[in-house]
Design an enzyme around this catalytic site. Structure first.
Site, mmCIF file in Angstrom:
data_model
loop_
_atom_site.group_PDB
_atom_site.id
_atom_site.type_symbol
_atom_site.label_atom_id
_atom_site.label_comp_id
_atom_site.label_asym_id
_atom_site.label_seq_id
_atom_site.Cartn_x
_atom_site.Cartn_y
_atom_site.Cartn_z
ATOM 1 N N VAL A 1 -3.300 -7.813 -1.770
ATOM 2 C CA VAL A 1 -2.945 -8.463 -0.452
ATOM 3 C C VAL A 1 -3.900 -9.644 -0.389
ATOM 4 O O VAL A 1 -3.719 -10.575 0.560
ATOM 5 C CB VAL A 1 -2.515 -7.719 0.791
ATOM 6 C CG1 VAL A 1 -1.401 -6.839 0.593
ATOM 7 C CG2 VAL A 1 -3.910 -7.006 1.117
ATOM 8 N N LYS B 1 -8.165 -5.036 12.797
ATOM 9 C CA LYS B 1 -6.945 -4.449 13.553
ATOM 10 C C LYS B 1 -6.583 -5.088 14.790
ATOM 11 O O LYS B 1 -5.404 -5.114 15.188
ATOM 12 C CB LYS B 1 -6.954 -3.095 13.565
ATOM 13 C CG LYS B 1 -7.077 -2.232 12.323
ATOM 14 C CD LYS B 1 -5.990 -2.494 11.553
ATOM 15 C CE LYS B 1 -6.112 -1.582 10.296
ATOM 16 N NZ LYS B 1 -4.703 -1.716 9.511
ATOM 17 N N TYR C 1 -13.536 -3.368 10.897
ATOM 18 C CA TYR C 1 -12.320 -2.645 10.972
ATOM 19 C C TYR C 1 -11.554 -2.697 12.483
ATOM 20 O O TYR C 1 -10.340 -3.013 12.392
ATOM 21 C CB TYR C 1 -12.233 -1.182 10.557
ATOM 22 C CG TYR C 1 -11.327 -0.450 10.541
ATOM 23 C CD1 TYR C 1 -10.275 -0.523 9.220
ATOM 24 C CD2 TYR C 1 -10.682 0.716 11.564
ATOM 25 C CE1 TYR C 1 -8.999 0.047 9.079
ATOM 26 C CE2 TYR C 1 -9.553 1.259 11.343
ATOM 27 C CZ TYR C 1 -8.811 1.114 10.245
ATOM 28 O OH TYR C 1 -7.715 1.866 9.934
ATOM 29 N N ALA C 2 -12.201 -2.421 13.342
ATOM 30 C CA ALA C 2 -11.628 -2.519 14.808
ATOM 31 C C ALA C 2 -11.230 -4.090 14.964
ATOM 32 O O ALA C 2 -10.330 -4.207 15.529
ATOM 33 C CB ALA C 2 -12.517 -2.124 15.866
ATOM 34 N N SER D 1 1.104 3.335 -2.573
ATOM 35 C CA SER D 1 0.964 4.179 -3.527
ATOM 36 C C SER D 1 0.450 5.623 -3.035
ATOM 37 O O SER D 1 0.492 6.646 -3.825
ATOM 38 C CB SER D 1 -0.304 3.752 -4.324
ATOM 39 O OG SER D 1 -1.270 3.337 -3.481
ATOM 40 N N ARG D 2 0.154 5.699 -1.665
ATOM 41 C CA ARG D 2 -0.218 7.241 -1.161
ATOM 42 C C ARG D 2 -0.175 6.995 0.100
ATOM 43 O O ARG D 2 0.093 5.731 0.859
ATOM 44 C CB ARG D 2 -1.806 7.234 -1.638
ATOM 45 C CG ARG D 2 -2.930 6.288 -1.485
ATOM 46 C CD ARG D 2 -4.047 6.415 -2.519
ATOM 47 N NE ARG D 2 -4.716 5.104 -2.777
ATOM 48 C CZ ARG D 2 -5.789 4.967 -1.964
ATOM 49 N NH1 ARG D 2 -6.398 5.773 -1.243
ATOM 50 N NH2 ARG D 2 -6.466 3.954 -2.251
ATOM 51 N N GLY E 1 0.740 -1.155 0.013
ATOM 52 C CA GLY E 1 -0.086 0.235 -0.055
ATOM 53 C C GLY E 1 1.059 1.247 -0.138
ATOM 54 O O GLY E 1 0.676 2.228 0.763
HETATM 55 P P1 NAP Z 1 -4.960 4.997 1.975
HETATM 56 O O1 NAP Z 1 -4.593 6.492 1.752
HETATM 57 O O2 NAP Z 1 -6.519 4.647 1.910
HETATM 58 O O3 NAP Z 1 -4.209 3.968 1.286
HETATM 59 C C1 NAP Z 1 -4.496 2.738 1.487
HETATM 60 C C2 NAP Z 1 -3.305 1.956 0.756
HETATM 61 O O4 NAP Z 1 -3.712 0.585 0.970
HETATM 62 C C3 NAP Z 1 -3.251 2.279 -0.950
HETATM 63 O O5 NAP Z 1 -1.650 2.195 -1.146
HETATM 64 C C4 NAP Z 1 -3.927 1.146 -1.446
HETATM 65 O O6 NAP Z 1 -3.656 0.825 -2.676
HETATM 66 C C5 NAP Z 1 -3.771 -0.026 -0.403
HETATM 67 N N1 NAP Z 1 -4.763 -1.146 -0.578
HETATM 68 C C6 NAP Z 1 -6.085 -1.205 -0.236
HETATM 69 N N2 NAP Z 1 -6.571 -2.158 -0.456
HETATM 70 C C7 NAP Z 1 -5.407 -3.096 -0.857
HETATM 71 C C8 NAP Z 1 -5.429 -4.559 -1.247
HETATM 72 N N3 NAP Z 1 -6.512 -5.340 -1.332
HETATM 73 N N4 NAP Z 1 -4.184 -4.946 -1.474
HETATM 74 C C9 NAP Z 1 -3.210 -4.240 -1.706
HETATM 75 N N5 NAP Z 1 -3.106 -2.906 -1.380
HETATM 76 C C10 NAP Z 1 -4.214 -2.520 -0.943
HETATM 77 O O7 NAP Z 1 -4.847 4.701 3.492
HETATM 78 P P2 NAP Z 1 -3.961 5.272 4.776
HETATM 79 O O8 NAP Z 1 -4.808 6.176 5.622
HETATM 80 O O9 NAP Z 1 -2.448 5.599 4.458
HETATM 81 O O10 NAP Z 1 -3.833 3.867 5.545
HETATM 82 C C11 NAP Z 1 -2.680 3.137 5.718
HETATM 83 C C12 NAP Z 1 -2.704 2.195 6.785
HETATM 84 O O11 NAP Z 1 -2.831 2.800 8.083
HETATM 85 C C13 NAP Z 1 -3.926 1.112 6.810
HETATM 86 O O12 NAP Z 1 -3.778 -0.086 7.071
HETATM 87 C C14 NAP Z 1 -5.000 1.768 7.754
HETATM 88 O O13 NAP Z 1 -5.731 1.061 8.444
HETATM 89 C C15 NAP Z 1 -3.923 2.343 8.825
HETATM 90 N N6 NAP Z 1 -4.581 3.632 9.456
HETATM 91 C C16 NAP Z 1 -4.971 4.821 8.932
HETATM 92 C C17 NAP Z 1 -5.370 5.834 9.624
HETATM 93 C C18 NAP Z 1 -5.534 7.103 9.376
HETATM 94 O O14 NAP Z 1 -6.270 8.182 10.077
HETATM 95 N N7 NAP Z 1 -5.389 7.539 7.892
HETATM 96 C C19 NAP Z 1 -5.733 5.343 10.986
HETATM 97 C C20 NAP Z 1 -5.449 4.370 11.820
HETATM 98 C C21 NAP Z 1 -4.598 3.375 10.877
HETATM 99 P P3 NAP Z 1 -4.341 1.503 -3.871
HETATM 100 O O15 NAP Z 1 -3.843 3.096 -4.053
HETATM 101 O O16 NAP Z 1 -3.750 0.723 -5.312
HETATM 102 O O17 NAP Z 1 -5.685 1.614 -3.911
#
Ligand code: NAP
Length: 242
Positions: A59, A154, A150-151, A12-13, A10
């Site tokens: 994944v 995790k 989600y909870a 990409s962003r 993940g």
């Molecule tokens: P995001 O901006 O939505 O990015 C999600 C990433 O996961 C993207 O690179 C996406 O790839 C990839 N992804 C989604 N489904 C996938 C799959 N089936 N197989 C492979 N890759 C997949 O998320 P983020 O906020 O950066 O979050 C990253 C992690 O931190 C996650 O595990 C999230 O649960 C956790 N998190 C985030 C927050 C928050 O506030 N942002 C808080 C707590 C935990 P594509 O670009 O190709 O779709």
């Protein structure tokens, strides 16, 4: 000295991109993944100067996981640092939650960690060193209405990590979690502004965290300084839960 081979899912962003960039800057050979060709190309581009690469990976797909590990191992060597960052949300109150929303979140966020870690530990155990770092969430510990799937996913990852830590610690392979609070990414962009502001009221630091805040904790856990830390969850949440 050979470069540390680091796989970030993940990338990409958002948080994954910040993690991949940080490791690349530190001299790791980074493989970052996205679910689309376009995403993988964008990773290739931002990792280009460091020699890192982008690859497509869902994944949820065991075959794709096997193929990616085979490529990395045959061309570059065994993965030494695995960051399981890819994740998704599909929110809704339990009473209204669709079975497919439960299944897809558990598959993407929890079963994927089983699949990726199982594949990665082979090489790490052989090398008698390695790091697995899982990105969980503050909601694993505090819960959040509308996010039972989600909870659960995790919290499952945190329990999985503590167990695997016991199984592989003697081989000097560590597995830890970083649990972010509210971080400014596409995931939090989706939140309704009123909801976001009310959630921010519960954050003593008083602002959203940045992806780089998470990358810093991940980088520490991957470092030699963290070799005696395993089975831990590092909270990076501005004090939202303590
Ligand atoms: P995001 O901006 O939505 O990015 C999600 C990433 O996961 C993207 O690179 C996406 O790839 C990839 N992804 C989604 N489904 C996938 C799959 N089936 N197989 C492979 N890759 C997949 O998320 P983020 O906020 O950066 O979050 C990253 C992690 O931190 C996650 O595990 C999230 O649960 C956790 N998190 C985030 C927050 C928050 O506030 N942002 C808080 C707590 C935990 P594509 O670009 O190709 O779709």
């Amino acid at each position: 000295m050979s470069r540390t081979i680091t796989l970030v899912t993940g990338a990409s962003r958002g948080i994954g991109k910040a993690i991949a960039k940080r490791f690349a800057k530190q001299g790791h050979f980074v493989i970052g993944t996205a679910t689309t060709d376009k995403g993988a190309e964008a990773i290739d581009e931002y990792l280009h100067d460091s020699g890192g690469i982008g690859r497509v990976l869902d994944v949820r797909d065991q075959e794709q996981i096997d193929k990616l590990f085979e490529e990395i191992e045959s061309v570059y060597g065994a993965v030494q640092v695995l960051v399981n960052n890819a994740g998704m949300t599909q929110d809704g109150l339990l009473m209204r939650m669709k079975d497919e929303d439960w299944d897809s979140v558990l598959d993407t966020n929890l079963s994927s960690i089983y699949r990726m870690s199982k594949r990665a530990v082979r090489g790490m155990m052989k090398a008698r060193r390695g790091r697995i770092i899982n990105i969980t969430s503050v909601v694993a510990q505090m819960g959040n209405a509308g996010q039972s799937n989600y909870a659960a996913s995790k919290a499952g990852v945190e329990g999985f990590s503590r167990t695997l830590a016991r199984e592989i610690g003697s081989r000097q392979v560590t597995i830890n979690c970083v649990a972010p609070g509210l971080i400014e990414t596409d995931m939090t962009d989706e939140l309704d502004e009123r909801l976001l502001n009310s959630m921010l009221d519960a954050v003593p630091i008083g602002r959203l965290g940045q992806p780089e805040d998470i990358a810093a904790a991940v980088s520490f856990l991957a470092s030699d300084e963290a070799s005696y830390i395993t089975g831990a969850v590092i909270a990076v949440n501005g004090g939202m839960y303590m």
